[in-house]
Write a protein that holds these residues in place. Structure first.
Motif, PDB file in Angstrom:
ATOM      1  N   MET A   1     -10.096  -0.103   7.520  1.00 12.34           N
ATOM      2  CA  MET A   1      -9.415   0.633   8.345  1.00 12.34           C
ATOM      3  C   MET A   1      -7.809   0.511   8.304  1.00 12.34           C
ATOM      4  N   VAL A   2      -7.494  -0.616   7.790  1.00  8.36           N
ATOM      5  CA  VAL A   2      -6.173  -0.865   7.624  1.00  8.36           C
ATOM      6  C   VAL A   2      -5.793  -0.085   6.390  1.00  8.36           C
ATOM      7  N   SER A   3      -6.574  -0.249   5.212  1.00  4.79           N
ATOM      8  CA  SER A   3      -6.230   0.740   4.066  1.00  4.79           C
ATOM      9  C   SER A   3      -5.987   2.000   4.361  1.00  4.79           C
ATOM     10  N   GLY A   4      -6.865   2.592   5.230  1.00  3.61           N
ATOM     11  CA  GLY A   4      -7.100   3.995   5.598  1.00  3.61           C
ATOM     12  C   GLY A   4      -5.846   4.460   6.333  1.00  3.61           C
ATOM     13  N   LEU A   5      -5.258   3.184   7.388  1.00  2.79           N
ATOM     14  CA  LEU A   5      -3.906   3.667   8.055  1.00  2.79           C
ATOM     15  C   LEU A   5      -2.908   3.841   7.174  1.00  2.79           C
ATOM     16  N   ARG A   6      -2.729   3.018   6.377  1.00  2.10           N
ATOM     17  CA  ARG A   6      -1.743   2.704   5.259  1.00  2.10           C
ATOM     18  C   ARG A   6      -1.532   3.942   4.561  1.00  2.10           C
ATOM     19  N   LEU A   7      -2.778   4.485   3.962  1.00  2.31           N
ATOM     20  CA  LEU A   7      -2.799   5.741   3.231  1.00  2.31           C
ATOM     21  C   LEU A   7      -2.472   6.966   3.991  1.00  2.31           C
ATOM     22  N   ALA A   8      -3.108   7.089   5.343  1.00  2.54           N
ATOM     23  CA  ALA A   8      -2.749   8.115   6.197  1.00  2.54           C
ATOM     24  C   ALA A   8      -1.116   8.315   6.429  1.00  2.54           C
ATOM     25  N   PHE A   9      -0.441   7.205   6.605  1.00  7.18           N
ATOM     26  CA  PHE A   9       0.949   7.272   6.791  1.00  7.18           C
ATOM     27  C   PHE A   9       1.663   7.637   5.576  1.00  7.18           C
ATOM     28  N   SER A  10       1.176   6.836   4.466  1.00 11.12           N
ATOM     29  CA  SER A  10       2.024   7.065   3.275  1.00 11.12           C
ATOM     30  C   SER A  10       1.816   8.652   2.921  1.00 11.12           C
ATOM     31  N   THR A  11       0.635   9.073   3.137  1.00 11.97           N
ATOM     32  CA  THR A  11       0.407  10.300   2.570  1.00 11.97           C
ATOM     33  C   THR A  11       1.057  11.676   3.727  1.00 11.97           C
ATOM     34  N   LEU A  12       0.923  11.443   4.956  1.00 11.24           N
ATOM     35  CA  LEU A  12       1.177  12.271   5.851  1.00 11.24           C
ATOM     36  C   LEU A  12       2.609  12.308   6.542  1.00 11.24           C
ATOM     37  N   THR A  13       3.584  11.194   5.949  1.00  7.69           N
ATOM     38  CA  THR A  13       4.627  10.924   6.610  1.00  7.69           C
ATOM     39  C   THR A  13       5.785  10.494   5.526  1.00  7.69           C
ATOM     40  N   ALA A  14       6.928  10.262   5.572  1.00 11.06           N
ATOM     41  CA  ALA A  14       8.129   9.705   5.182  1.00 11.06           C
ATOM     42  C   ALA A  14       8.389   8.648   5.407  1.00 11.06           C
ATOM     43  N   PRO A  16       8.452   4.428   5.423  1.00  8.99           N
ATOM     44  CA  PRO A  16       8.505   3.495   4.375  1.00  8.99           C
ATOM     45  C   PRO A  16       7.588   2.491   4.401  1.00  8.99           C
ATOM     46  N   ILE A  17       6.165   3.142   4.206  1.00  8.14           N
ATOM     47  CA  ILE A  17       4.997   2.234   4.320  1.00  8.14           C
ATOM     48  C   ILE A  17       4.383   2.300   3.093  1.00  8.14           C
ATOM     49  N   GLY A  18       4.200   1.141   2.449  1.00  8.46           N
ATOM     50  CA  GLY A  18       3.508   1.231   1.150  1.00  8.46           C
ATOM     51  C   GLY A  18       2.299   1.794   0.770  1.00  8.46           C
ATOM     52  N   PRO A  19       1.748   1.885  -0.268  1.00  4.11           N
ATOM     53  CA  PRO A  19       0.216   2.357  -0.519  1.00  4.11           C
ATOM     54  C   PRO A  19      -0.451   1.303  -0.168  1.00  4.11           C
ATOM     55  N   PRO A  20      -1.798   1.547   0.014  1.00  6.83           N
ATOM     56  CA  PRO A  20      -2.838   0.392   0.331  1.00  6.83           C
ATOM     57  C   PRO A  20      -3.259  -0.366  -0.955  1.00  6.83           C
ATOM     58  N   ASP A  21      -3.848  -1.507  -0.773  1.00  8.43           N
ATOM     59  CA  ASP A  21      -4.257  -2.221  -2.204  1.00  8.43           C
ATOM     60  C   ASP A  21      -5.489  -1.617  -2.677  1.00  8.43           C
ATOM     61  N   ARG A  22      -6.163  -0.709  -2.132  1.00  8.00           N
ATOM     62  CA  ARG A  22      -7.282  -0.138  -2.889  1.00  8.00           C
ATOM     63  C   ARG A  22      -7.287   1.459  -2.218  1.00  8.00           C
ATOM     64  N   VAL A  23      -7.574   2.324  -3.221  1.00 12.07           N
ATOM     65  CA  VAL A  23      -7.429   3.709  -3.070  1.00 12.07           C
ATOM     66  C   VAL A  23      -8.826   4.514  -3.572  1.00 12.07           C
ATOM     67  N   ASP A  24      -9.454   4.776  -2.920  1.00 12.09           N
ATOM     68  CA  ASP A  24     -10.925   5.549  -3.324  1.00 12.09           C
ATOM     69  C   ASP A  24     -11.359   6.587  -2.334  1.00 12.09           C
ATOM     70  N   ARG A  25     -12.625   7.036  -2.468  1.00 12.65           N
ATOM     71  CA  ARG A  25     -12.879   8.319  -1.576  1.00 12.65           C
ATOM     72  C   ARG A  25     -13.164   7.688  -0.132  1.00 12.65           C
TER      73      ARG A  25
END
Length: 257
Positions: A1-14, A16-25
């Motif tokens: 869930m934390v990775s998903g939140l970080r990816l959501a914020f880094s994808t949908l906003t500007a 300054p939140i770094g990318p998650p440690d893991r990115v997959d489907r």
């Protein structure tokens, strides 16, 4: 869930939140399911800007302009760019392949300009109307619910059965990634949040407008999604951006009453 939140914020906003440690489907699916939470954060931030401007000027129109401008800045105009590109693709009346090429071009055509002007003007006028008629708290909450509605449309666009228009890009990455269970939980949570907001800032039958704004805003976005799938063969990142702006504006239309 934390990775998903970080990816959501880094994808949908500007932000300054770094990318998650893991990115997959799986992470992408969680990110798109968390999109309405991004809307809460954006709505709160833009609402604070609008409230400060309203306090300084006592003018709901100035507050509305500030709130809409803050949203554009916080997202780096990502969704507005998607709206313009989608309008150009749909307005071209070209076959899917050619329309997708037009959407990918860096310039903005006449349909895109018209869509941007009308959408931004509509958002400002509707927010100013809600703010002026019902007060600052109503206006701030209306902006927040509009943001949630637009991002909920993204969650719905990433449900199973919705294809990607291209084999690559954001659309291919997130298409079909949100499970039906996550979709149901996210939608119910958004409706509950709207109901609570309505209970806090409205009275009587007007409280029903708040969950209705979610439903009708989502319906407007899904109508655009259906048309885009018919024209392009599926979703793209640009289509997702157009859904955000369409859903948010339709929700504001309901709450401006």
């Amino acid at each position: 869930m934390v990775s998903g939140l970080r990816l959501a914020f880094s994808t949908l906003t500007a932000l300054p939140i770094g990318p998650p440690d893991r990115v997959d489907r799986a992470v992408a699916g969680r990110a798109m399911a968390c999109a309405p939470l991004v809307g809460v954060a954006l709505g709160a931030s833009a609402g604070a800007v609008a409230a400060m401007l309203a306090w300084w000027t006592s003018d709901p129109m100035v507050a509305a302009v500030g709130g809409v401008a803050a949203l554009a800045a916080l997202t780096r105009g990502l969704h507005l760019d998607g709206l313009a590109d989608t309008a150009d693709g749909l307005g071209s009346a070209k076959p899917a392949v050619e329309a997708l090429r037009i959407m990918k071009a860096s310039d903005v055509g006449p349909f895109g300009v018209i869509a941007l002007v009308l959408m931004l003007l509509g958002q400002v006028v509707l927010l100013a109307s809600a703010w002026g008629r019902h007060g600052a708290w109503y206006g701030v909450c209306a902006l927040g619910i509009a943001c949630v509605t637009g991002r909920l449309a993204v969650t719905w666009a990433c449900r199973p059965g919705v294809p990607s228009a291209r084999p690559d890009g954001l659309g291919a990455w997130v298409a079909g990634s949100v499970s039906r269970a996550a979709l149901a939980v996210t939608t119910a949570s958004a409706l509950a949040a709207a109901g609570i907001a309505g209970f806090c800032v409205a009275d009587g039958a007007r409280r029903l407008l708040w969950p209705t704004a979610i439903v009708l805003g989502l319906a407007a976005a899904l109508a655009l999604l259906r048309h885009a799938i018919g024209r392009f063969g599926g979703i793209t990142g640009d289509v997702l951006g157009a859904l955000v702006e369409t859903g948010a504006t339709a929700a504001l239309l309901v709450l401006a009453r």
